[in-house]
Write an enzyme that holds these catalytic residues in place. Structure first.
Site: not given
Lengths: 71, 466
Positions: B81, B157, B181
């Site tokens: 990420k 996210s 997330s």
């Protein structure tokens, strides 16, 4: 001389003041959207309050120094 | 529906690599081929490390052949990420504000994965500054798409992480979680994901959203794979003030010990009455309890304060901390933010100190409730999602004010949670459940998750990418 009337928190005044104080420029449309969200947010903030809550209920996180390392 | 995922799980690949049956080079090539084929549609990656990954795979292969096998992540393709410091690369958190930022050292979890011999496949998309429950369309990179239906949200996210793992473009990915997330995209994309106990995995070098909630963790196809990744990621780091010096147990060896004798508490009212979730969700999550009962667990029901109370605390604390972190940039570089992220963060400027402190005090009370429930039960089960995956193009500016956050209760309480696939909607989209455990008891959480996954057999369905 102080008025006898009890002052009431005014969310509109608060909102205007906080947005201005933030120093972040936002458009009129954005301000309208954020005002709506602010109402929801304040409703949620009210839920976190509890009448008569004991002073012993402290905030999290509570910061404490770490214990000394064993030599 | 595809008949397989196109790549093995981490556990399968690790066994084969160790035995010399599978070449890391071939495995990386397979992932790169899938990235080339599917990522132009899915947008999971914004940067693919094609040459670097091939080179690293060759080095891993050479090292393993010469008898220096480092462990189960050696030669395994992993996605990152784009919130983690990565020396030699930009770390953007999908924001124009950060597009030139390059850290001069790696995040703690990057170092750990590197030392374990993992192969980095590229940087994965996220919502701008990891904030908000819906994609940010106006950020640096376009949002990732859900491999099960590209017109639907991945959740966020860690959106690219969910998409890439579900599509078999890497075998595992790093995620971060301040309000769901890791868990929401894991649920929406039908994979597994672990938010460990706060302090278990170092957050050093993770661009922050919330100082008191931020956790880093693995996102994988199975919970067995989550255990393998967590084993590498966990551990004390003095550079992270939230990191806790406590022994890291063996997460893998106890996975097959079963659930007989464990006590499971179903937290039903969060999804059956506090919020009126669709019947398919209610039935799938209740089904997790039924399956665990069949496996020998004792199943009861937990009653806590209504979900809205947990949501309220999270909703006050999270934007306030996010605003504090980004205040200077919001004031000086506001035009570089996408309006969606900027306005979501602006809410934090409207939270007064007294609101924040009252929310933190309510958090203390809610934490005591969970601790009470977990003194009776070994794990608590609830849903990881209250609605089906929304349309990708839903641009509601403040979606999190309409639907309560189902993941945030366990950010407030700091407990470890594993997301598992619990079932499917009629249209074939996956449904996820949360398994919550006592602090530092990720071992139990993973054991329950692994037992459920094996018994339920739900991971044999794959997204149709062609």
């Amino acid at each position: 001389m102080a008025s006898d009337e009890k002052p009431v928190a005014d969310d509109d005044v608060m909102f205007e003041g906080l947005v201005r104080a933030s120093g972040v420029p936002i458009s009129d449309q954005e301000k309208q959207d954020i005002r709506k969200a602010y109402s929801s947010l304040m409703g949620l903030a009210a839920r976190t309050r509890k009448s008569g809550r004991s002073w012993d209920v402290r905030m999290l996180p509570v910061f404490s120094p770490k214990p000394p390392r064993e030599s | 529906m595809n008949e397989d995922r196109g790549v093995p799980t981490i556990a399968e690949a690790a066994r084969q690599i160790k035995a010399g049956i599978l070449s890391p080079v071939a495995l990386v090539e397979a992932c790169l081929a899938r990235i080339e084929k599917y990522d132009p549609t899915l947008n999971a990656f914004h940067t693919v490390f094609t040459e670097e990954a091939k080179l690293a795979a060759k080095e891993a292969e050479k090292e393993i052949e010469s008898g220096n096998y480092r462990g189960p992540l050696h030669g395994i393709p992993i996605g990152l990420k784009d919130v983690f410091y990565l020396k030699g690369y930009k770390t953007t958190s999908n924001s124009r504000v950060m597009q030139d930022f390059e850290a001069d050292e790696d995040a703690a979890v990057i170092t750990k994965l590197r030392d374990a011999g993992a192969i980095f496949m590229g940087q994965l998309n996220t919502y701008e500054f990891t904030f908000g429950g819906r994609p940010t369309f106006d950020a640096l990179y376009p949002p990732a798409r859900n491999p099960w239906d590209i017109s639907r949200s991945t959740g966020g996210s860690s959106s690219g992480s969910g998409s890439a793992v579900a599509a078999g473009m890497c075998l595992g990915a790093l995620g971060s979680d301040a309000g769901g997330s890791i868990r929401t995209p894991s649920a929406f994309c039908g994979i597994a994901g672990m938010k460990a106990t706060f302090g278990r995995v170092s957050a050093f070098g993770d661009l922050p959203l919330s100082f008191s909630f931020d956790c880093v963790g693995p996102m994988t196809w199975t919970s067995e794979d989550s255990a393998l990744m967590l084993q590498i990621l966990a551990g004390y780091d003095e550079r992270d003030p939230g990191s806790v010096e406590t022994p890291v147990p063996d997460y893998v060896s106890s996975l097959n010990e079963g659930v007989r004798g464990l006590k499971v508490g179903m937290l039903r009212h969060f999804y059956s009455s506090d919020y009126d979730a669709p019947e398919e969700i209610v039935s799938a999550i209740d089904g997790v309890g039924e399956t665990l009962r069949e496996l020998g667990a004792t199943v009861g029901e937990v009653n806590l304060s209504p979900l809205i109370d947990w949501h309220a605390v999270g909703r006050v604390i999270l934007p306030a901390e996010a605003y504090a972190i980004h205040e200077e940039n919001l004031q000086d570089r506001w035009e570089e933010f996408g309006p969606l992220a900027r306005n979501r963060m602006m809410l934090g400027s409207l939270v007064r100190a007294v609101d924040y402190i009252q929310a933190q005090r309510r958090r203390t009370e809610l934490l005591a409730e969970i601790e009470g429930a977990l003194s009776e039960y070994d794990v608590i089960i609830t849903t990881a999602m209250l609605t089906p995956q929304p349309p990708l193009d839903d641009k509601a500016p403040f979606p999190f004010l309409d639907v309560p956050m189902i993941a945030v209760p366990f950010n407030l309480t700091l407990h470890p949670v594993q997301t598992v696939r619990a079932g499917f909607f009629e249209d074939g989209m996956p449904i996820g459940a949360q398994i919550v455990g006592r602090n530092w008891q990720e071992t139990t959480v993973l054991r329950v998750a692994h037992s459920f996954e094996k018994q339920a057999g739900l991971l044999k369905r794959f997204p149709n990418l062609d």
